[in-house]
Design an enzyme around this catalytic site. Structure first.
Site, short mmCIF file in Angstrom:
data_model
loop_
_atom_site.label_atom_id
_atom_site.label_comp_id
_atom_site.label_asym_id
_atom_site.label_seq_id
_atom_site.Cartn_x
_atom_site.Cartn_y
_atom_site.Cartn_z
CE LYS A 154 -1.21 3.70 -2.80
NZ LYS A 154 -1.08 2.22 -2.81
CG PHE A 158 -9.30 7.29 5.02
CD1 PHE A 158 -8.01 6.99 5.41
CD2 PHE A 158 -9.56 8.58 4.57
CE1 PHE A 158 -7.00 7.95 5.36
CE2 PHE A 158 -8.57 9.54 4.52
CZ PHE A 158 -7.28 9.23 4.92
CG HIS A 199 -2.00 1.00 1.17
ND1 HIS A 199 -2.83 1.16 0.08
CD2 HIS A 199 -2.39 1.94 2.08
CE1 HIS A 199 -3.68 2.15 0.32
NE2 HIS A 199 -3.42 2.65 1.53
CG HIS A 249 -3.05 6.94 -2.28
ND1 HIS A 249 -3.76 5.93 -2.90
CD2 HIS A 249 -3.32 6.82 -0.96
CE1 HIS A 249 -4.43 5.24 -2.00
NE2 HIS A 249 -4.18 5.76 -0.81
CD GLU A 261 1.83 -1.99 3.10
OE1 GLU A 261 1.50 -2.77 2.18
OE2 GLU A 261 1.90 -0.74 2.94
#
Length: 425
Positions: free
Chosen positions: A347, A411, A315, A352, A326
């Protein structure tokens, strides 16, 4: 999860992919830019981000021409996030050899689905029509406002475009949206409830309200003078994510269907895990428990041992808390092997993409298995003792890659992990 009709699961393969990213408007250009370590971050050009915006940088899609896909009247009736979805759907369907409706080897429309996730949907349309309501009154609000704004319209328009009458819906789970769409598609195909599903995600949220909102949360990088190095996953100096836009799509189909029509197979989708943190509306659970559960589920679903994983497309948002959490979760799940694989973050280059991130990163994961090349995690300057894995910092790694995990966490505590295996294993 067995198909009620034949008592077994169907294997699921990837036969076509499409990308629109901040570093390229198709798969080839995006992939080449990623391998070269190109940053897509720039000063925002889509609106005038004044000094009152704490963040004035983003990873915008550049040079996108919607007239390649839509007539002028259709462009006006489809928000930018839908336009991106159409572009990647067209590319993926063409690559899969399914673009021509008269040459689909007998594929029934009822066995052909579309699942496209979006975390936010048509935000530009929403903001534009709010201004119309305030400045001109209710009667001037466009009759196209609702169908242009709602997040499910990407899936709806793409299904209309290709005559897909099978499962058709959107997943909305913040930054895990498109990973959930792909996971749902995987399950549907495994059960035998469809033969082909075009799955993916799309996002176009570089708008004043979104930038202001994320800035108020202090979630985004404020390196406005140096946008290209602002996204720094796992680096000690990371100060937030760089928002991005774009889309990704994959044509998924049962192995039997792909082989029957002689399709070229890019990779195999072999596992899916999903979990919830049940902790906080935005912050990750500090021990990474939810991420651990998702990764373990994906491994178990795939029948893969931790030591068999060669690469994790993390991520890796470049936010202070996410990257540590993570890392902790990966070390718990993989133990000693965590230090023997690459845990990269694309990313660092594309930013993102919110709800579209999972789809873009699953496409990248599939390409990694085929090409045996792992894109770098750029913008590494200072090590963080809490992030002590091999993130492929500042270097492209070339090696055989058999299994990849792709992590997406959103989220609300939404977690999704997908497992992709090199075809032919």
């Amino acid at each position: 999860m067995s198909n009620a009709g034949n008592g077994r699961e169907h294997r699921v393969v990837i036969t076509g992919v499409g990308l629109v990213t901040p570093v390229g408007n198709d798969v080839e250009s995006s992939w080449n830019a990623l391998l070269s370590g190109v940053s897509g971050a720039t000063v925002i050009t889509q609106f005038h981000a004044t000094e009152e915006f704490a963040t004035r940088i983003a990873c915008e899609v550049k040079g996108f021409d919607p007239t390649r896909y839509l007539e002028a009247k259709e462009i006006k009736r489809n928000d930018r996030f839908v336009q991106f979805a159409i572009a990647v759907a067209d590319e993926a369907m063409e690559a899969a050899g399914l673009a021509d409706p008269t040459d689909r080897n007998g594929l029934s429309p009822e066995r052909f689905g579309v699942l496209i996730g979006s975390g936010i949907g048509g935000m530009q349309t929403f903001e534009d029509q709010c201004r119309v309501l305030i400045n001109k009154g209710a009667k001037r609000v466009s009759p196209f406002f609702v169908p242009m704004f709602i997040p499910d319209m990407a899936a709806g328009v793409v299904s209309i475009r290709f005559g897909a009458r099978g499962p058709n819906y959107a997943t909305v789970s913040a930054c895990a949206s498109s990973a959930h769409a792909i996971g749902d598609a995987f399950r549907i195909l495994q059960r035998g409830d469809a033969d082909v599903i075009l799955a993916g995600g799309t996002e176009a949220a570089i708008t004043p309200l979104c930038i202001a909102g994320f800035s108020s949360m202090r979630a985004m990088s404020t390196r406005n003078q140096d946008p290209e190095t602002a996204s720094r996953p796992f680096d000690a100096g990371r100060d937030g994510f760089v928002i991005a836009e774009g889309a990704g799509a994959l044509v998924l189909e049962t192995l039997e269907h792909a082989q029957a029509r002689g399709a070229t197979i890019l990779a195999e989708l072999v596992g899916y895990g999903a979990s919830g943190d049940a902790y906080h509306i935005t912050a990750p659970e500090p021990t990474g428990m939810g991420a651990q559960v998702a990764m373990r589920q994906a491994l178990r679903d795939a029948g893969v041992e931790p030591w068999e994983v060669d690469y994790i497309n993390s991520h890796g948002t470049s936010t202070p808390h996410n990257d540590v959490t993570e890392t902790v979760a990966i070390k718990v799940v993989f133990q000693d092997h965590a230090h023997k694989m690459i845990v990269g973050s694309t990313k660092s280059m594309v930013g993102h993409l919110l709800g579209a991130a999972g789809a873009v990163e699953t496409v990248i994961s599939a390409l990694v298995t085929r090409e045996g090349k792992i894109p770098p995690t750029i913008n590494f300057f200072d090590p963080d003792p809490e992030c002590d894995l091999d993130y492929g910092h500042n270097r492209m790694v070339e090696r055989p890659v058999r299994v990849v995990l792709s992590n997406s966490f959103g989220f609300g505590g939404h977690n999704a992990t997908l497992a992709v295996r090199r075809w032919g294993e």
